[in-house]
Enzyme design. Structure first.
Site, short mmCIF file in Angstrom:
data_model
loop_
_atom_site.label_atom_id
_atom_site.label_comp_id
_atom_site.label_asym_id
_atom_site.label_seq_id
_atom_site.Cartn_x
_atom_site.Cartn_y
_atom_site.Cartn_z
N ASP A 38 4.76 -13.75 -3.09
CA ASP A 38 4.49 -12.62 -2.21
C ASP A 38 5.72 -11.70 -2.18
O ASP A 38 6.84 -12.17 -2.33
CB ASP A 38 4.19 -13.12 -0.78
CG ASP A 38 3.27 -12.18 -0.02
OD1 ASP A 38 2.11 -12.55 0.22
OD2 ASP A 38 3.72 -11.06 0.31
N THR A 41 -11.07 -10.81 7.50
CA THR A 41 -9.67 -11.17 7.30
C THR A 41 -8.77 -10.21 8.08
O THR A 41 -9.20 -9.10 8.41
CB THR A 41 -9.27 -11.07 5.81
OG1 THR A 41 -9.44 -9.71 5.39
CG2 THR A 41 -10.11 -11.99 4.94
N ASP A 99 7.94 -8.36 -5.82
CA ASP A 99 6.88 -7.35 -5.86
C ASP A 99 6.31 -7.33 -7.28
O ASP A 99 7.01 -6.97 -8.23
CB ASP A 99 7.47 -5.99 -5.48
CG ASP A 99 6.41 -4.91 -5.41
OD1 ASP A 99 5.35 -5.04 -6.06
OD2 ASP A 99 6.66 -3.91 -4.70
N TYR A 135 -9.48 2.64 -5.03
CA TYR A 135 -9.79 1.21 -4.90
C TYR A 135 -10.96 0.86 -5.82
O TYR A 135 -10.90 -0.11 -6.59
CB TYR A 135 -10.14 0.92 -3.45
CG TYR A 135 -10.37 -0.54 -3.09
CD1 TYR A 135 -9.31 -1.43 -3.03
CD2 TYR A 135 -11.64 -1.00 -2.77
CE1 TYR A 135 -9.52 -2.76 -2.66
CE2 TYR A 135 -11.86 -2.32 -2.40
CZ TYR A 135 -10.79 -3.20 -2.35
OH TYR A 135 -10.99 -4.51 -1.99
N LYS A 177 -10.49 -1.55 -9.10
CA LYS A 177 -11.16 -2.85 -9.11
C LYS A 177 -12.12 -2.95 -10.30
O LYS A 177 -12.26 -4.02 -10.90
CB LYS A 177 -11.89 -3.10 -7.79
CG LYS A 177 -10.96 -3.32 -6.60
CD LYS A 177 -10.15 -4.61 -6.72
CE LYS A 177 -9.50 -4.99 -5.41
NZ LYS A 177 -8.70 -6.23 -5.51
N1 LIG Z 1 -11.26 -8.65 3.30
C1 LIG Z 1 -12.23 -8.08 2.65
O1 LIG Z 1 -13.25 -7.67 3.24
C2 LIG Z 1 -12.14 -7.92 1.16
C3 LIG Z 1 -13.27 -7.46 0.48
C4 LIG Z 1 -13.21 -7.32 -0.90
C5 LIG Z 1 -12.06 -7.64 -1.56
N2 LIG Z 1 -10.95 -8.07 -0.90
C6 LIG Z 1 -9.75 -8.35 -1.68
O2 LIG Z 1 -9.04 -9.45 -1.17
C7 LIG Z 1 -7.65 -9.28 -1.47
C8 LIG Z 1 -6.81 -9.28 -0.21
O3 LIG Z 1 -6.91 -10.51 0.41
P1 LIG Z 1 -5.94 -10.97 1.62
O4 LIG Z 1 -6.84 -11.16 2.79
O5 LIG Z 1 -5.12 -12.11 1.16
O6 LIG Z 1 -5.01 -9.66 1.85
P2 LIG Z 1 -3.58 -9.37 2.48
O7 LIG Z 1 -3.54 -7.90 2.63
O8 LIG Z 1 -3.39 -10.24 3.69
O9 LIG Z 1 -2.56 -9.69 1.30
C9 LIG Z 1 -2.00 -10.93 1.00
C10 LIG Z 1 -0.56 -10.76 0.64
O10 LIG Z 1 -0.37 -9.92 -0.53
C11 LIG Z 1 0.96 -9.45 -0.46
N3 LIG Z 1 1.19 -8.35 -1.41
C12 LIG Z 1 0.67 -7.09 -1.35
N4 LIG Z 1 1.13 -6.36 -2.38
C13 LIG Z 1 1.95 -7.15 -3.10
C14 LIG Z 1 2.76 -6.95 -4.27
N5 LIG Z 1 2.81 -5.77 -4.88
N6 LIG Z 1 3.48 -7.99 -4.77
C15 LIG Z 1 3.46 -9.20 -4.13
N7 LIG Z 1 2.73 -9.43 -3.01
C16 LIG Z 1 2.00 -8.42 -2.49
C17 LIG Z 1 1.12 -9.06 1.00
O11 LIG Z 1 2.48 -9.04 1.38
C18 LIG Z 1 0.31 -10.13 1.73
O12 LIG Z 1 1.13 -11.14 2.31
C19 LIG Z 1 -7.52 -7.92 -2.14
O13 LIG Z 1 -7.51 -8.03 -3.54
C20 LIG Z 1 -8.76 -7.21 -1.66
O14 LIG Z 1 -9.14 -6.15 -2.50
C21 LIG Z 1 -10.97 -8.21 0.46
#
Ligand SMILES: NC(=O)c1ccc[n+]([C@@H]2O[C@H](COP(=O)([O-])OP(=O)(O)OC[C@H]3O[C@@H](n4cnc5c(N)ncnc54)[C@H](O)[C@@H]3O)[C@@H](O)[C@H]2O)c1
Length: 264
Positions: free
Chosen positions: A42, A194, A68, A159, A163
């Site tokens: 992360d 989430t 990152d 987005y 995707k």
């Molecule tokens: N929640 C929904 O309804 C939904 C629907 C469709 C898709 N998604 C997908 O689910 C995923 C997000 O899931 P989540 O709930 O774990 O999200 P989140 O936003 O809680 O992200 C998880 C972690 O990713 C880290 N992160 C972000 N950018 C980063 C980078 N450049 N390098 C390293 N770490 C990085 C953040 O610091 C965070 O701790 C995404 O790909 C999103 O498109 C979610």
């Protein structure tokens, strides 16, 4: 025996942007519960540590790499950390961001920011991980979105396009590595409850009203959970899916079928 016992898994975005269960956090914990050693990656070191601590508290094995993944050097660092941990069998690419707006409203800087995380970082992580994945017959799971294949209730063109491209990247990897023992697949979550969804879709909105409105859009009448997404990823990452590559697996309570058939 766990479903990924003895494997090494790397979860990119293993932290969560808020309290509760994000998709990456649940996936990391589930891989560990099913016997994998997990590298929690992360850009937020504290968030990764929180997930790793949860895993260790349950008796699982977890390490942390902070970086990152939009930076190719950091992605190489991730692969080196995996090698030092013992290897790499599962690459789970979870990170994804969005900015609101259609074509007219989206500035180029926002477009690039979204592509940097959703697609460029996936490319960097894939390139860095493949030499290790190839050694033992590994699997990649990319977390895409229903938005990658059909238009839903929100407008966020960067987005959607990023995707869709992620899903193409997955299929290109699947074919290029089909003879080389590496599988690549996507999970397409729909409406998932989430902290991430709550923060970017409804800032300032009453959380209960937001949850109800999101659930009402789903044929099954409820939002999914991070565990629904993690279970699908676990299947694709495990040997149970040994003949499955290049697929997009919707985890959406029927929403993609509804929007797909209705033409968006
Ligand atoms: N929640 C929904 O309804 C939904 C629907 C469709 C898709 N998604 C997908 O689910 C995923 C997000 O899931 P989540 O709930 O774990 O999200 P989140 O936003 O809680 O992200 C998880 C972690 O990713 C880290 N992160 C972000 N950018 C980063 C980078 N450049 N390098 C390293 N770490 C990085 C953040 O610091 C965070 O701790 C995404 O790909 C999103 O498109 C979610």
């Amino acid at each position: 025996m766990g479903r990924v016992a003895g494997k090494y898994a790397v979860v990119i975005g293993a932290g969560s942007v808020g309290e509760g269960w994000g998709n990456g956090k649940a996936a990391a914990v589930l891989y560990a519960r099913e016997g994998a050693t997990v590298l929690c990656v992360d850009r937020n070191a504290e968030a990764a540590e929180t997930t790793a601590a949860l895993i260790r508290d349950e008796g699982g094995a977890a390490e942390v790499f902070a970086g990152d993944m939009t930076d190719p050097g950091a992605a190489q660092g991730m692969a080196e950390a995996a090698r030092a941990m013992g290897g790499l069998d599962i690459l789970h690419f979870n990170i994804g961001i969005s900015t609101p707006g259609g074509v007219e409203q989206t500035g180029f800087a926002d477009w690039q920011k979204v592509f940097a995380v959703n697609l460029d970082a996936a490319f960097h992580c894939t390139q860095a991980a493949l030499p290790l994945l190839e050694q033992g017959g590994g699997a990649i799971v990319y977390i895409s979105s229903l938005a990658g294949e059909s238009n839903g209730p929100y407008r966020y063109v960067g987005y959607e396009a990023s995707k869709a491209a992620l899903q193409r990247l997955s299929k290109s990897v699947a074919i290029e590595y089909a003879h080389r023992g590496v599988r690549a697949n996507c999970v397409l979550p729909g409406m998932i409850d989430t902290p991430h969804a709550a923060s970017f879709i409804g800032p300032g909105t009453d959380p209960e009203a937001l949850a109800e409105a999101r659930a009402a859009k789903v044929p099954m009448g409820r939002q999914g959970t991070a565990w629904d997404v993690a279970e699908a990823a676990l299947f694709l990452a495990s040997d149970a899916a040994g003949f499955v590559t290049g697929v997009d697996l919707r985890v959406d309570g029927g929403m993609g079928t509804l929007f797909g058939s209705a033409g968006g």
